[in-house]
Design a protein around this motif. Structure first.
Motif, PDB file in Angstrom:
ATOM      1  N   LEU A  51       0.831  -1.204   0.000  1.00 10.71           N
ATOM      2  CA  LEU A  51       0.000   0.000   0.000  1.00 10.71           C
ATOM      3  C   LEU A  51       0.868   1.257   0.000  1.00 10.71           C
ATOM      4  CD1 LEU A  51      -3.062   0.813   0.204  1.00 10.71           C
ATOM      5  CD2 LEU A  51      -2.655   1.098   2.651  1.00 10.71           C
ATOM      6  N   LEU A  54       1.778   2.534  -3.463  1.00 15.48           N
ATOM      7  CA  LEU A  54       0.718   2.867  -4.411  1.00 15.48           C
ATOM      8  C   LEU A  54       0.234   4.296  -4.191  1.00 15.48           C
ATOM      9  CD1 LEU A  54      -1.358  -0.444  -4.173  1.00 15.48           C
ATOM     10  CD2 LEU A  54       0.166   0.238  -6.042  1.00 15.48           C
ATOM     11  N   ASP A  55      -0.206   4.931  -5.239  1.00 16.42           N
ATOM     12  CA  ASP A  55      -0.709   6.306  -5.154  1.00 16.42           C
ATOM     13  C   ASP A  55      -2.125   6.306  -4.599  1.00 16.42           C
ATOM     14  OD1 ASP A  55       1.617   7.375  -6.222  1.00 16.42           O
ATOM     15  OD2 ASP A  55       0.905   7.167  -8.287  1.00 16.42           O
ATOM     16  N   GLU A  56      -2.346   7.139  -3.573  1.00 18.71           N
ATOM     17  CA  GLU A  56      -3.669   7.234  -2.975  1.00 18.71           C
ATOM     18  C   GLU A  56      -4.673   7.763  -3.996  1.00 18.71           C
ATOM     19  OE1 GLU A  56      -5.782   9.061   1.053  1.00 18.71           O
ATOM     20  OE2 GLU A  56      -3.642   9.383   0.659  1.00 18.71           O
ATOM     21  N   HIS A  61      -4.799   1.288  -5.122  1.00 16.44           N
ATOM     22  CA  HIS A  61      -4.694   1.650  -3.720  1.00 16.44           C
ATOM     23  C   HIS A  61      -5.982   1.263  -2.980  1.00 16.44           C
ATOM     24  CE1 HIS A  61      -4.662   4.278  -0.152  1.00 16.44           C
ATOM     25  NE2 HIS A  61      -3.350   4.301  -0.270  1.00 16.44           N
ATOM     26  N   ARG A  65      -6.397  -1.472   0.109  1.00 16.68           N
ATOM     27  CA  ARG A  65      -6.949  -1.005   1.382  1.00 16.68           C
ATOM     28  C   ARG A  65      -8.204  -1.792   1.754  1.00 16.68           C
ATOM     29  NH1 ARG A  65      -9.137   5.062   2.249  1.00 16.68           N
ATOM     30  NH2 ARG A  65     -10.751   4.200   0.914  1.00 16.68           N
TER      31      ARG A  65
END
Length: 291
Positions: A51, A54-56, A61, A65
């Motif tokens: 996580l 990875l780009d929010e 992402h 999550r």
């Protein structure tokens, strides 16, 4: 909204391609909730590291999550058991706890080497307590005033930190861009949030007659509940494991001192303690199906 919890919309199922990109080679588990506590803990650590890369806001992402949420729902069930005697519906409490779990996942930094369960439980429990606080109205109050009370409480916290003192009514009004009359109205609404006794304080402790009659919540109850849950788990340990556990947490000896007592190296004692704590944690978090 006081008295109600708006259920979160179900997460959209990612496409197979998105899921493969999200996992980045991590084995896919169709039903994460079926894993044992130890398996879920190991997979969670791997997914937290994934996580972080990875780009929010991306589908990848969100996919990772959501998997972490499913893996750790047992923490929400564990926290919810503390409040099983409340009048609020169990499903509402569970949903609120899940919000706390998501917040904990968003804030967790795996690089710090902290156990996620220890990090997340205070956030989950805090979210539940906030829910109880925000739904404990003594009389019916319009939703507008309920929301105003919450805004005022948040503003007081922010301004109090900035000013180093409680903010004035004028400062609160300016911060929230409302009138001073509205601030006063919100403060009046707070009086309906918790019913207060009209008894006059008549002793040095500040307790009214009603408080002395009803007593106070004893924080040791939580400790007793945890100890009671631990008893059968500790009983299942070997004699040597119980001895090491007692030397560490009752006599508060260092691992090196424990090693001298039981004839083991400090490293071996460390491994034994880690194994014991993992077993106890697994036993405490092991629970039945979600509400």
């Amino acid at each position: 909204m006081a008295g109600q919890v708006r259920p979160a919309p179900p997460p959209q199922q990612p496409t197979l391609l998105v899921r493969r990109r999200a996992l980045g080679g991590i084995p896919d588990v169709p039903r994460p909730q079926d894993l044992s506590t130890e398996e879920a803990r190991a997979l969670s650590e791997t997914l937290f590291r994934r996580l972080a890369g990875l780009d929010e806001g991306t589908p990848e992402h969100a996919c990772v999550r959501n998997t972490l949420v499913e893996l750790n729902l047992s923490l929400v069930r564990f926290a919810a058991r503390r409040f099983r005697g409340r009048a609020e519906p169990a499903q509402d409490i569970f949903q609120v706890g899940t919000i706390g779990l998501i917040k904990a996942i968003n804030r967790f930094d795996v690089a710090r080497g902290v156990d996620f369960a220890s990090f997340a439980l205070p956030t989950i429990t805090g979210e539940m307590k906030r829910f109880f606080r925000d739904t404990s109205w003594a009389v019916q109050v319009p939703r507008r005033l309920q929301e105003l009370r919450l805004r005022l409480a948040a503003a007081r916290d922010v301004l109090g930190q900035e000013l180093g003192r409680p903010p004035t009514t004028a400062e609160l009004a300016a911060h929230l861009r409302i009138t001073e009359a509205e601030v006063a109205e919100g403060d009046q609404a707070s009086n309906a949030y918790t019913a207060r006794s009209l008894d006059i304080t008549d002793d040095d402790s500040g307790a009214t007659a009603v408080l002395r009659t009803l007593g106070r919540e004893d924080p040791s109850f939580d400790v007793i509940e945890c100890l009671d849950a631990l008893k059968p788990l500790i009983a299942a340990l070997t004699d040597r494991e119980r001895t090491i556990l007692s030397l560490r947490f009752v006599d508060e000896l260092t691992q090196a001192d424990i090693g001298e007592r039981v004839g083991l190296s400090q490293m071996h004692v460390s491994r034994v303690l880690t194994h014991i704590m993992d077993r106890l944690r697994t036993g405490l978090l092991d629970d039945g199906p979600a509400p």
